[in-house]
Motif scaffolding. Structure first.
Motif, PDB file in Angstrom:
ATOM      1  N   ASN A 133       0.818  -1.211   0.000  1.00 13.31           N
ATOM      2  CA  ASN A 133       0.000   0.000   0.000  1.00 13.31           C
ATOM      3  C   ASN A 133       0.851   1.260   0.000  1.00 13.31           C
ATOM      4  O   ASN A 133       0.542   2.227  -0.698  1.00 13.31           O
ATOM      5  CB  ASN A 133      -0.934  -0.001   1.209  1.00 13.31           C
ATOM      6  CG  ASN A 133      -2.234  -0.717   0.912  1.00 13.31           C
ATOM      7  OD1 ASN A 133      -2.215  -1.814   0.362  1.00 13.31           O
ATOM      8  ND2 ASN A 133      -3.341  -0.104   1.245  1.00 13.31           N
ATOM      9  N   ALA A 134       1.930   1.236   0.787  1.00 20.26           N
ATOM     10  CA  ALA A 134       2.807   2.411   0.819  1.00 20.26           C
ATOM     11  C   ALA A 134       3.412   2.640  -0.567  1.00 20.26           C
ATOM     12  O   ALA A 134       3.514   3.777  -1.038  1.00 20.26           O
ATOM     13  CB  ALA A 134       3.909   2.220   1.858  1.00 20.26           C
ATOM     14  N   ILE A 172      -1.592   4.403   2.894  1.00 20.34           N
ATOM     15  CA  ILE A 172      -0.706   3.725   3.852  1.00 20.34           C
ATOM     16  C   ILE A 172      -1.515   3.242   5.052  1.00 20.34           C
ATOM     17  O   ILE A 172      -1.358   2.117   5.515  1.00 20.34           O
ATOM     18  CB  ILE A 172       0.419   4.681   4.302  1.00 20.34           C
ATOM     19  CG1 ILE A 172       1.312   5.040   3.118  1.00 20.34           C
ATOM     20  CG2 ILE A 172       1.247   4.048   5.416  1.00 20.34           C
ATOM     21  CD1 ILE A 172       2.343   6.106   3.405  1.00 20.34           C
ATOM     22  N   LEU A 173      -2.412   4.107   5.526  1.00 17.77           N
ATOM     23  CA  LEU A 173      -3.256   3.724   6.665  1.00 17.77           C
ATOM     24  C   LEU A 173      -4.108   2.501   6.340  1.00 17.77           C
ATOM     25  O   LEU A 173      -4.315   1.635   7.192  1.00 17.77           O
ATOM     26  CB  LEU A 173      -4.171   4.888   7.052  1.00 17.77           C
ATOM     27  CG  LEU A 173      -3.714   5.759   8.195  1.00 17.77           C
ATOM     28  CD1 LEU A 173      -4.767   6.814   8.497  1.00 17.77           C
ATOM     29  CD2 LEU A 173      -3.464   4.918   9.441  1.00 17.77           C
ATOM     30  N   ALA A 174      -4.593   2.431   5.095  1.00 18.00           N
ATOM     31  CA  ALA A 174      -5.393   1.276   4.693  1.00 18.00           C
ATOM     32  C   ALA A 174      -4.568  -0.002   4.815  1.00 18.00           C
ATOM     33  O   ALA A 174      -5.070  -1.047   5.249  1.00 18.00           O
ATOM     34  CB  ALA A 174      -5.909   1.453   3.272  1.00 18.00           C
ATOM     35  N   LEU A 178      -5.283  -3.261   7.301  1.00 19.01           N
ATOM     36  CA  LEU A 178      -5.307  -4.672   6.898  1.00 19.01           C
ATOM     37  C   LEU A 178      -4.414  -5.512   7.798  1.00 19.01           C
ATOM     38  O   LEU A 178      -4.795  -6.584   8.274  1.00 19.01           O
ATOM     39  CB  LEU A 178      -4.824  -4.815   5.453  1.00 19.01           C
ATOM     40  CG  LEU A 178      -5.837  -4.516   4.359  1.00 19.01           C
ATOM     41  CD1 LEU A 178      -5.183  -4.630   2.994  1.00 19.01           C
ATOM     42  CD2 LEU A 178      -6.993  -5.491   4.471  1.00 19.01           C
ATOM     43  N   SER A 179      -3.203  -4.980   8.062  1.00 19.75           N
ATOM     44  CA  SER A 179      -2.261  -5.707   8.898  1.00 19.75           C
ATOM     45  C   SER A 179      -2.791  -5.903  10.308  1.00 19.75           C
ATOM     46  O   SER A 179      -2.622  -6.960  10.910  1.00 19.75           O
ATOM     47  CB  SER A 179      -0.933  -4.957   8.967  1.00 19.75           C
ATOM     48  OG  SER A 179      -0.102  -5.388   7.945  1.00 19.75           O
ATOM     49  N   VAL A 180      -3.445  -4.867  10.839  1.00 19.51           N
ATOM     50  CA  VAL A 180      -3.985  -4.952  12.197  1.00 19.51           C
ATOM     51  C   VAL A 180      -5.026  -6.064  12.266  1.00 19.51           C
ATOM     52  O   VAL A 180      -5.011  -6.908  13.165  1.00 19.51           O
ATOM     53  CB  VAL A 180      -4.605  -3.600  12.619  1.00 19.51           C
ATOM     54  CG1 VAL A 180      -5.492  -3.772  13.840  1.00 19.51           C
ATOM     55  CG2 VAL A 180      -3.509  -2.587  12.907  1.00 19.51           C
ATOM     56  N   VAL A 181      -5.923  -6.101  11.273  1.00 21.62           N
ATOM     57  CA  VAL A 181      -6.999  -7.094  11.288  1.00 21.62           C
ATOM     58  C   VAL A 181      -6.428  -8.502  11.147  1.00 21.62           C
ATOM     59  O   VAL A 181      -6.796  -9.420  11.893  1.00 21.62           O
ATOM     60  CB  VAL A 181      -8.024  -6.784  10.175  1.00 21.62           C
ATOM     61  CG1 VAL A 181      -9.027  -7.918  10.043  1.00 21.62           C
ATOM     62  CG2 VAL A 181      -8.728  -5.472  10.471  1.00 21.62           C
ATOM     63  N   LEU A 232      -9.991   2.796  12.127  1.00 20.65           N
ATOM     64  CA  LEU A 232      -8.933   3.181  11.199  1.00 20.65           C
ATOM     65  C   LEU A 232      -9.518   3.644   9.872  1.00 20.65           C
ATOM     66  O   LEU A 232      -9.015   4.584   9.252  1.00 20.65           O
ATOM     67  CB  LEU A 232      -7.975   2.010  10.976  1.00 20.65           C
ATOM     68  CG  LEU A 232      -7.022   1.748  12.146  1.00 20.65           C
ATOM     69  CD1 LEU A 232      -6.328   0.418  11.997  1.00 20.65           C
ATOM     70  CD2 LEU A 232      -5.987   2.865  12.239  1.00 20.65           C
ATOM     71  N   GLN A 233     -10.606   2.991   9.459  1.00 23.01           N
ATOM     72  CA  GLN A 233     -11.233   3.393   8.194  1.00 23.01           C
ATOM     73  C   GLN A 233     -11.788   4.808   8.308  1.00 23.01           C
ATOM     74  O   GLN A 233     -11.682   5.599   7.374  1.00 23.01           O
ATOM     75  CB  GLN A 233     -12.345   2.418   7.850  1.00 23.01           C
ATOM     76  CG  GLN A 233     -12.672   2.420   6.383  1.00 23.01           C
ATOM     77  CD  GLN A 233     -13.535   1.223   6.006  1.00 23.01           C
ATOM     78  OE1 GLN A 233     -14.447   0.846   6.741  1.00 23.01           O
ATOM     79  NE2 GLN A 233     -13.251   0.632   4.876  1.00 23.01           N
ATOM     80  N   ALA A 234     -12.359   5.116   9.466  1.00 21.40           N
ATOM     81  CA  ALA A 234     -12.886   6.470   9.672  1.00 21.40           C
ATOM     82  C   ALA A 234     -11.750   7.487   9.573  1.00 21.40           C
ATOM     83  O   ALA A 234     -11.905   8.557   8.970  1.00 21.40           O
ATOM     84  CB  ALA A 234     -13.573   6.553  11.027  1.00 21.40           C
TER      85      ALA A 234
END
Lengths: 245, 312
Positions: A133-134, A172-174, A178-181, A232-234
């Protein structure tokens, strides 16, 4: 109706908090899942403590993965680092294709039982989404904006910090999300090598044939994943909206 | 003054800019015209070293532009591009403050400059300063782009098709604004375009580029009367020549003694506009008024026809 959905999220969070602080309140709900004399609520440790340890493991692994993946992505998108792009891509891909269970099996003989093998597995598993993503974020910046940044006399470092990273931040946050989930779910297997995570509750349930344990362990992890995903999506949306996307 | 000497840029075997020499007088507007692929943008980008030349030198007020690091040079030269390139994550005020911030100006000085520029471009600072670029119209975005380029009071402003994305009405307004602002700050403007109309509208001197070379560098009038090559002639457009010639000079220089009937025309309009008015109203002469409103003479169809005639 953003208000209604916010209320709903708050409700879910409060239920989760209540369950972690006062699990016995929910005993009647879970009672049908167990045999007559078996315990309904996990009784070999505090659910709250396990949840916090679970979150800590995920936080450490994802932060480390985010730092390394972001540093790699920045390096290979610089003019001088472009030749490392294929190499770093395949390295990160190997991290993703290696099953976490296999990483655990390989890491235990070296690092012993406990949190360390789990952290390594989660770290390797979390690299790819953030890196990819980055990379996407940093290579798809509007050309006219980049041209203007150079034309205004920004140095390479200033362009990176003031223009490229802020503009790529939603993407990048997206990746981090994903990684967090993924890590939240994967961390449960860490308990097979004695890491203190919510996996302990699920494994205990499987070993003693206690469905209520499995359900409460699974539900806590799932709820955490949904709430963090949402939060995070917010944040991503807020950032993206500021830029008029 | 900008002295471009024997500048060449090669990519592999092909010379995109081929041994170009130009001297650009201070406080003037120079327009570089050419078809796409003529090397005009590359030439412009070599002035602020977004592109490094293969050979040749460029001097700004006698100083070689390679005597300081590229980014420091670019902070001294304004740069406005097509599609404005505003930073989408920064407010209008922050966008305009880009170069002054890089130069480390004090907060108060930056704020004053941002307000001054917004007002100059007819944008209310209190209203537009805190907005994000996507909250502006295309014309407003373009004005902010030029304001950003001028924020650090550069002596030189480079513009790469700055009005390309605007509709005709807003473009005409933007061109007028640019000329007014150029006079106000006494900036040396170098503008690249493929639009000959725009070149004649803005330029003190026009440089026509073709296949990496400057084929003619002259004032608009000279270029009309004596196009150097058939390419220049075709770029001007044969059927447009008399009108372009009239468009260069104001009515003032075509005033004849005498009087005429009907509403007066302002002496500051172009002769082309006077011709259009004569033809449209079906008259053979119009009274001319100076900016104060006093009648100073007349302008006639016959007189304009003589002025529109090329050399025989």
């Amino acid at each position: 109706m953003p208000k209604l959905s916010t209320l709903f999220r708050l409700g879910v969070f409060l239920v989760l908090l209540a369950f972690l602080l006062q699990p016995q309140w929910f005993e009647p709900l879970l009672r049908p899942l167990v045999q007559a004399n078996a315990p309904v609520i996990y009784n070999q440790g505090s659910l709250l403590q396990l949840t916090l340890l679970h979150l800590r493991t995920v936080a450490i692994a994802v932060s480390a993965a985010a730092m390394v993946a972001l540093a790699l992505a920045i390096l290979v998108t610089r003019e001088s680092g472009a030749e490392f792009l294929p190499l770093s891509r395949s390295l990160v891909n190997i991290g993703q294709t290696f099953p976490p269970v296999a990483v655990l099996a390989l890491a235990v003989p070296i690092f012993g039982f406990g949190e360390k093998p789990t952290l390594i597995a989660l770290f390797l598993y979390g690299l790819l989404p953030i890196f990819e993503n980055a990379l996407t974020g940093l290579t798809t910046l509007p050309p006219s904006v980049m041209e203007a940044a150079r034309g205004a006399g920004m140095t390479g470092g200033q362009r990176l910090l003031k223009v490229e990273l802020p503009l790529a931040m939603p993407v990048i946050l997206a990746g981090i999300r994903l990684s967090v989930v993924i890590s939240l779910a994967t961390a449960t297997i860490g308990s097979t090598v004695a890491a203190k995570t919510l996996g302990e509750v699920i494994i205990a349930g499987l070993q003693s044939n206690n469905l209520a344990f499995v359900v409460q362990g699974g539900l806590i992890v799932a709820t955490l994943a949904v709430l963090l995903h949402d939060g995070l999506q917010a944040a991503e949306r807020k950032l993206a909206a500021r830029m008029g996307r | 003054m900008i002295e471009i000497k024997n500048i060449t840029k090669r990519y592999g075997e092909t010379a995109v800019v081929d041994d170009v020499s130009l001297t650009i007088a201070p406080r003037t507007v120079t327009v570089v015209v050419g078809t796409s692929g003529s090397g005009k943008t590359t030439l412009l980008r070599m002035i602020n070293r977004l592109v490094e030349p293969t050979s040749g030198t460029i001097r700004l007020d006698g100083e070689d532009n390679r005597s300081l690091p590229g980014y420091e040079l670019r902070r001294r030269i304004g740069y406005a591009i097509q599609g404005h390139g505003l930073f989408p994550h920064r407010t209008v005020a922050q966008n305009i403050a880009t170069v002054p911030t890089l130069l480390g100006w004090e907060r108060a000085r930056i704020d004053a400059k941002v307000d001054e520029l917004l007002q100059l471009f007819q944008l209310d600072p209190a209203d537009f300063g805190p907005r994000f670029p996507h909250e502006l119209s295309g014309g407003q975005q373009q004005r902010v782009g030029v304001a950003r380029a001028l924020a650090a009071e550069p002596k030189v402003l480079l513009m790469d098709e700055p009005f390309g994305a605007l509709d005709p009405i807003i473009r005409a307004k933007a061109q007028d604004d640019l000329l007014a602002i150029q006079k106000h700050f006494e900036t040396t403007v170098i503008l690249v375009t493929h639009d000959m109309e725009e070149a004649f509208q803005l330029a003190d001197r026009i440089a026509v580029m073709d296949k990496g070379k400057v084929v003619q560098y002259a004032t608009p009038a000279e270029m009309l009367i004596k196009p150097a090559t058939p390419f220049v002639e075709s770029l001007i457009g044969v059927s447009e020549r008399p009108y372009r010639l009239l468009a260069i000079e104001p009515v003032l220089s075509a005033v004849e003694p005498g009087s005429a009937d009907g509403t007066a025309i302002s002496s500051t309009l172009s002769q082309r506009e006077a011709l259009a008015e004569l033809l449209w109203s079906g008259r053979s002469a119009l009274p001319v008024a100076d900016p104060a409103g006093a009648i100073i003479g007349k302008v006639s169809l016959e007189g304009l026809a003589k002025r529109a005639a090329g050399p025989v």
